[in-house]
Structures are given as C-alpha cells and as structure tokens.
Design a protein around this motif. Structure first.
Motif, short mmCIF file in Angstrom:
data_model
loop_
_atom_site.label_atom_id
_atom_site.label_comp_id
_atom_site.label_asym_id
_atom_site.label_seq_id
_atom_site.Cartn_x
_atom_site.Cartn_y
_atom_site.Cartn_z
N ASP A 19 0.85 -1.21 0.00
CA ASP A 19 0.00 0.00 0.00
C ASP A 19 0.87 1.24 0.00
O ASP A 19 0.60 2.21 -0.71
CB ASP A 19 -0.91 0.02 1.24
CG ASP A 19 -1.87 -1.15 1.23
OD1 ASP A 19 -2.07 -1.73 0.15
OD2 ASP A 19 -2.41 -1.50 2.31
N GLU A 20 1.92 1.22 0.80
CA GLU A 20 2.81 2.40 0.86
C GLU A 20 3.47 2.64 -0.50
O GLU A 20 3.58 3.78 -0.95
CB GLU A 20 3.90 2.17 1.91
CG GLU A 20 3.40 2.28 3.33
CD GLU A 20 4.38 1.68 4.34
OE1 GLU A 20 4.04 1.68 5.52
OE2 GLU A 20 5.45 1.21 3.94
N ILE A 21 3.88 1.57 -1.13
CA ILE A 21 4.54 1.70 -2.44
C ILE A 21 3.60 2.37 -3.44
O ILE A 21 3.98 3.28 -4.17
CB ILE A 21 5.00 0.31 -2.94
CG1 ILE A 21 6.19 -0.16 -2.12
CG2 ILE A 21 5.35 0.35 -4.43
CD1 ILE A 21 6.58 -1.60 -2.37
N MET A 22 2.35 1.93 -3.45
CA MET A 22 1.38 2.49 -4.41
C MET A 22 1.19 3.99 -4.15
O MET A 22 1.14 4.80 -5.07
CB MET A 22 0.01 1.80 -4.28
CG MET A 22 0.07 0.30 -4.37
SD MET A 22 0.54 -0.29 -5.99
CE MET A 22 -1.03 -0.37 -6.73
N LEU A 23 1.08 4.33 -2.88
CA LEU A 23 0.87 5.73 -2.51
C LEU A 23 2.06 6.59 -2.95
O LEU A 23 1.89 7.66 -3.56
CB LEU A 23 0.69 5.81 -0.99
CG LEU A 23 0.55 7.20 -0.41
CD1 LEU A 23 -0.83 7.76 -0.75
CD2 LEU A 23 0.71 7.18 1.12
N LEU A 24 3.26 6.11 -2.68
CA LEU A 24 4.45 6.88 -3.02
C LEU A 24 4.60 7.00 -4.55
O LEU A 24 4.95 8.05 -5.07
CB LEU A 24 5.70 6.21 -2.43
CG LEU A 24 5.78 6.23 -0.89
CD1 LEU A 24 6.85 5.27 -0.40
CD2 LEU A 24 6.07 7.64 -0.39
N ALA A 25 4.33 5.89 -5.23
CA ALA A 25 4.49 5.89 -6.69
C ALA A 25 3.53 6.88 -7.35
O ALA A 25 3.87 7.51 -8.34
CB ALA A 25 4.27 4.48 -7.25
N GLU A 26 2.36 7.00 -6.77
CA GLU A 26 1.38 7.96 -7.30
C GLU A 26 1.97 9.37 -7.33
O GLU A 26 1.75 10.13 -8.26
CB GLU A 26 0.18 7.96 -6.37
CG GLU A 26 -1.14 7.75 -7.03
CD GLU A 26 -2.19 7.56 -5.95
OE1 GLU A 26 -2.60 8.56 -5.34
OE2 GLU A 26 -2.57 6.39 -5.71
N ARG A 27 2.70 9.69 -6.26
CA ARG A 27 3.30 11.03 -6.15
C ARG A 27 4.48 11.22 -7.10
O ARG A 27 4.98 12.32 -7.26
CB ARG A 27 3.79 11.30 -4.71
CG ARG A 27 2.73 11.22 -3.67
CD ARG A 27 1.71 12.36 -3.85
NE ARG A 27 0.70 12.37 -2.82
CZ ARG A 27 -0.41 11.64 -2.82
NH1 ARG A 27 -0.65 10.80 -3.81
NH2 ARG A 27 -1.27 11.72 -1.84
N LEU A 28 4.95 10.14 -7.67
CA LEU A 28 6.14 10.23 -8.53
C LEU A 28 5.81 9.97 -9.99
O LEU A 28 6.72 9.80 -10.81
CB LEU A 28 7.20 9.22 -8.05
CG LEU A 28 7.90 9.58 -6.73
CD1 LEU A 28 8.58 8.34 -6.13
CD2 LEU A 28 8.91 10.69 -6.93
N GLN A 29 4.53 9.93 -10.32
CA GLN A 29 4.15 9.60 -11.70
C GLN A 29 4.83 10.54 -12.69
O GLN A 29 4.94 11.75 -12.45
CB GLN A 29 2.64 9.65 -11.88
CG GLN A 29 1.93 8.43 -11.33
CD GLN A 29 2.48 7.10 -11.84
OE1 GLN A 29 2.46 6.83 -13.04
NE2 GLN A 29 2.99 6.27 -10.95
N GLY A 30 5.28 9.98 -13.80
CA GLY A 30 5.92 10.79 -14.84
C GLY A 30 7.42 10.96 -14.64
O GLY A 30 8.12 11.41 -15.54
N LYS A 31 7.91 10.58 -13.48
CA LYS A 31 9.35 10.74 -13.22
C LYS A 31 10.13 9.61 -13.89
O LYS A 31 9.63 8.49 -14.05
CB LYS A 31 9.63 10.70 -11.71
CG LYS A 31 8.94 11.80 -10.94
CD LYS A 31 9.58 13.14 -11.21
CE LYS A 31 8.90 14.21 -10.41
NZ LYS A 31 9.11 15.55 -10.97
N THR A 32 11.36 9.93 -14.24
CA THR A 32 12.23 8.93 -14.88
C THR A 32 13.48 8.71 -14.03
O THR A 32 13.92 9.61 -13.31
CB THR A 32 12.63 9.39 -16.29
OG1 THR A 32 13.18 10.70 -16.18
CG2 THR A 32 11.45 9.40 -17.24
N ILE A 33 14.00 7.51 -14.14
CA ILE A 33 15.12 7.10 -13.28
C ILE A 33 16.19 6.44 -14.14
O ILE A 33 15.85 5.68 -15.07
CB ILE A 33 14.62 6.07 -12.22
CG1 ILE A 33 13.53 6.70 -11.36
CG2 ILE A 33 15.77 5.55 -11.36
CD1 ILE A 33 12.62 5.70 -10.68
N LYS A 34 17.45 6.71 -13.82
CA LYS A 34 18.53 5.95 -14.49
C LYS A 34 19.38 5.26 -13.44
O LYS A 34 19.73 5.85 -12.42
CB LYS A 34 19.39 6.87 -15.34
CG LYS A 34 20.65 6.18 -15.80
CD LYS A 34 21.26 6.68 -17.06
CE LYS A 34 20.35 6.54 -18.25
NZ LYS A 34 20.97 7.09 -19.45
#
Ligand code: UDP
Length: 409
Positions: A19-34
């Motif tokens: 649940d925490e992961i889903m919540l955090l990921a929502e706040r990071l939508q559109g971000k890219t990582i290398k």
C-alpha cells in the motif's frame, strides 16, 4: 511463468508495504530514473537491478539501466579500489587513478543523463558525477561496499566525487561516512519470486544435484560465492578439514566469476589445488544465470555458510535465511544485520569457530530448525525487495522537497 506483478508480493511481504509503495508511486508519476553500474551479470548489484527494475516499470516509473564499459586496466583498478575500501592493503599507482578517470570520461561521452533521478552504483562509475552540472536530475551515489574501514587514500580520492552528489545510500549504519551530503540507509534485499528464491520441487532440486554430481548421502554444507579471496574460499576449506575430523559430511563451494572481477580464475585454481584429493569437497564453477542451481544448492544444504573476510551486505545470507536454512557466517559487513546470534543464525570469527558451530548444529537438528524459522521471518520483515522499493521511492520524493521538514503525502 506468468509475469509477477507488484500485487503478488502482498502474498509474501507485509501487505502494508505494498500500500505504501502504491501511494508513493502515485506522487512520482511521470518521473524517470537511471541506474548505472559496471556489470550486468555476477554479484549482488546486478542481481538486484535485474529484479527491481520491472517493478518500477509496473508502477509507471520509467527506469533505464546503463552499464559502463572499461578495459582490463580499469577493472583491475576498480577491483583494487573495492579491496582497499574493504580495508585490504593494495598498491594504487598514479597510472591506475588515471585509468579510472579516463574510463569514466570515455563513458561520459557515450551516456546521456536526461532522467529525474540518477542512481550511480558503487565506485566504478562514481566519477560520472562530473556531468552533473549539465543535467537537471538529482544524483544519488549508492554504495554497496563495507566502507567502515577503508584505505584512506582510496576513500579520499573517491570522496572528491561522492561529496558532489545530492545524496548517498549505504547498506548498514556502520558504513556511513563523514560527508557533506545526506546519507540514507537502505538495506539490500531479495526477490522471493526470482528463480533464485522461489519454491522448488524436490525433482528440480534433485536434477541440480545430479547435474553437479553431489550425492545426498551425508549432510551438505554450502557456500555460494564468487571466487574471491574476500569470500574466504580457503578458509572454507580449512573449516571443512576441521569438521571432517569429527563428522562425515560434504562441503560445496559453488560460484562463478563476475565480468568486473579479474581475480576470479586465480582464486578458483588455488582452491582446486588445495582440495585436489578431497572427493567430499565439491568445487562447482557455475555459469552466469545459474539461478535455479543456486536455489537448489541452498535448499539441498543442511547448513549454509558465508565465511567472508569482508562483505558488503551478503545477499547469499539473505537467500539462505529466506529458505529457512541455519546459517553460519562471519560477523563482517552487513551480515550481523541479518544473522542475529543464536536467533536467526550463528556468527563466527575463524575457521575453528565455524567448524565448532557446524559440529554443534549438525548434532542439534531442533536448533537448526528454529534458527531457520526465525531467519525466514527476519527476512520477511526487513529484506524483501518491496521494502527496498518503498525506501527508494521515499528517497526520491524527499529529494523533490529539499529543506522541507514535513512532506505531506
Ligand atoms: N551468485 C550467483 N552465482 C554465483 C555466485 C553468486 O548467482 O556463482 C549470486 C548470489 O546468489 C547472490 C549474489 O550473486 O545473489 C551475490 O551477492 P552477495 O551480496 O552475496 O555478494 P557479492 O558477490 O555482491 O559480493
């Protein structure tokens, strides 16, 4: 096999974590990582990246993984750095430092850094930070090494680069350094659904034992590690000789070599020479991606050892604990975070100590069973991949809010 999704982890990990992961990921939508490291096969870093990147993608976060290229001079240098950061005496020449800088410069010309978060793993690519001013992203240095007692010359050299990152991550509190940048503690972790850790049928285990010609007539004591002096293969052989004076058993040292480790073949030959006349000491040279074999060997073992002289975290320990195996391991690096003495395993400081504990355990099956059970729960609580994912997401989010004491989710 069907693709594993994040929701599947709720069956084995703590559901709150998902649940925490889903919540955090929502706040990071559109971000890219290398992610950048120096090998895509062999060793714990490559292992973790292979498994965790699909989960980021599953969450809608785009991750790109680049591997830097280098010649022998570069990898000899970074191996010497690795040893020296672990506290081993190494001769570091100016030519080696030059090879390090030049290879990083060459890679800088090949790679692009347009992402929002750039995670550089370990010392090999650390000097890519020279590109930081030309990029918009936040730069994070992820150190997987035990840097508690580094050779100061090598640490000072690297520190020039590390201190320019936006943040750093270490695997254990004792590895943290004096740095002008924030330091985060994130434990490495394993994927319970990976071929290396998933449940295996008895026939899958037997196939592997047959293939590598390991009879099941006696207890099996195994260490799975690269052929590296710091994993102490010769110490394992010494332990074997001490145990064998009293108990009839087999030892297995199974490992491969990593493409960024030039010492592997030499170590393998030395061990083969020592054990040439010992049919119950099995040395297995595993190919890359022998995940089911590693899994089966760990599961077929009565006891799993990790007798490292130095260790970053020791994912092999995590893997064995997850399989509810009694673990006898050195008290180095991140191992004491995992092996709580006489609760989730046994910590040792010498071949004599290891041999004593192995003999004790082999004579006390009920103790082995308890250690195994507690070990598995300890991993469930702290060292499954979902926990790492959650912590990375939190770190990314916190870097979006520098200086803010409270981040509202
Ligand atoms: N490993 C493997 N094949 C080998 C040796 C090791 O797949 O021949 C795996 C091992 O199961 C673990 C990782 O590589 O997942 C090693 O990570 P660890 O943290 O134990 O040590 P490192 O090699 O990174 O120092």
């Amino acid at each position: 096999m069907a693709k594993i999704k994040l929701s599947d982890y709720a069956k084995v990990a703590r559901p709150q974590n998902i649940d925490e992961i889903m919540l955090l990921a929502e706040r990071l939508q559109g971000k890219t990582i290398k992610m950048v490291n120096s090998t895509n096969t062999g060793g714990g870093v490559a292992e973790m990246l292979h498994r965790i990147i699909p989960l980021y993608n599953d969450l809608g976060l785009k991750v790109k993984w680049d591997v830097i290229k280098g010649n022998n001079a570069f990898f000899n240098t970074t191996k010497a750095f690795h040893n020296a950061l672990h506290g081993k005496k190494e001769e570091i020449t100016q030519a080696m430092l030059d090879a390090y800088v030049e290879t990083n410069e060459d890679n800088s010309k090949e790679l692009t850094f347009e992402e929002d978060y750039i995670v550089i793993h370990d010392p090999q690519p650390a000097a890519l930070i020279n590109l930081k001013d030309k990029t918009k992203g936040k730069w994070i240095w992820r150190c997987h090494i035990d840097t508690s007692h580094p050779d100061p010359r090598v640490w000072d050299f690297l520190n020039k680069y590390v201190s320019r990152y936006d943040a750093s991550i270490f695997s254990a509190p004792s590895f943290a350094k004096e740095l002008p940048i924030p330091q985060y503690l994130i434990y490495p972790s394993i994927d319970p659904f990976a071929d290396k850790n998933r449940e295996l049928s008895q026939s899958e285990i037997n196939d592997v034992l047959r293939k590598y010609q390991i009879p099941t007539d006696k207890p099996i004591i195994t260490q799975v590690s690269r052929f590296d002096y710091l994993k102490d293969p010769l110490g394992i052989f010494e332990t074997y000789k001490l145990v064998r004076k009293h108990v009839n058993c087999r030892f297995v040292y199974a490992g491969g070599t990593a493409s960024d480790d030039p010492e592997g073949t030499q170590v393998l030959h030395e061990l083969q020479e020592r054990a040439a006349n010992e049919p119950d000491f099995h040395i297995l040279l595993l190919p890359n991606f022998a995940d089911v074999a590693v899994n089966a060997l760990q599961r077929a073992s009565t006891i799993v050892m990790q007798k490292s002289l130095r260790e970053g975290f020791g994912l092999t320990v995590t893997e064995a604990l997850w399989k509810a195996k009694p673990v006898v391991a050195s008290a180095v690096g991140g191992i004491p975070l995992q092996v709580i003495p006489n609760f989730t395993g046994v910590l040792v400081h010498s071949a004599e100590g290891a041999a004593y504990q192995i003999r004790y355990l082999l004579n006390n099956p009920a103790v082995m069973k308890k250690l195994g059970e507690y070990g598995r729960e300890h991993v469930r609580e702290k060292f499954l991949m979902t926990r790492t994912l959650r912590n990375y997401l939190l770190l990314f989010l916190s870097l979006q809010h520098p200086g803010e004491g409270l981040i509202k989710l």
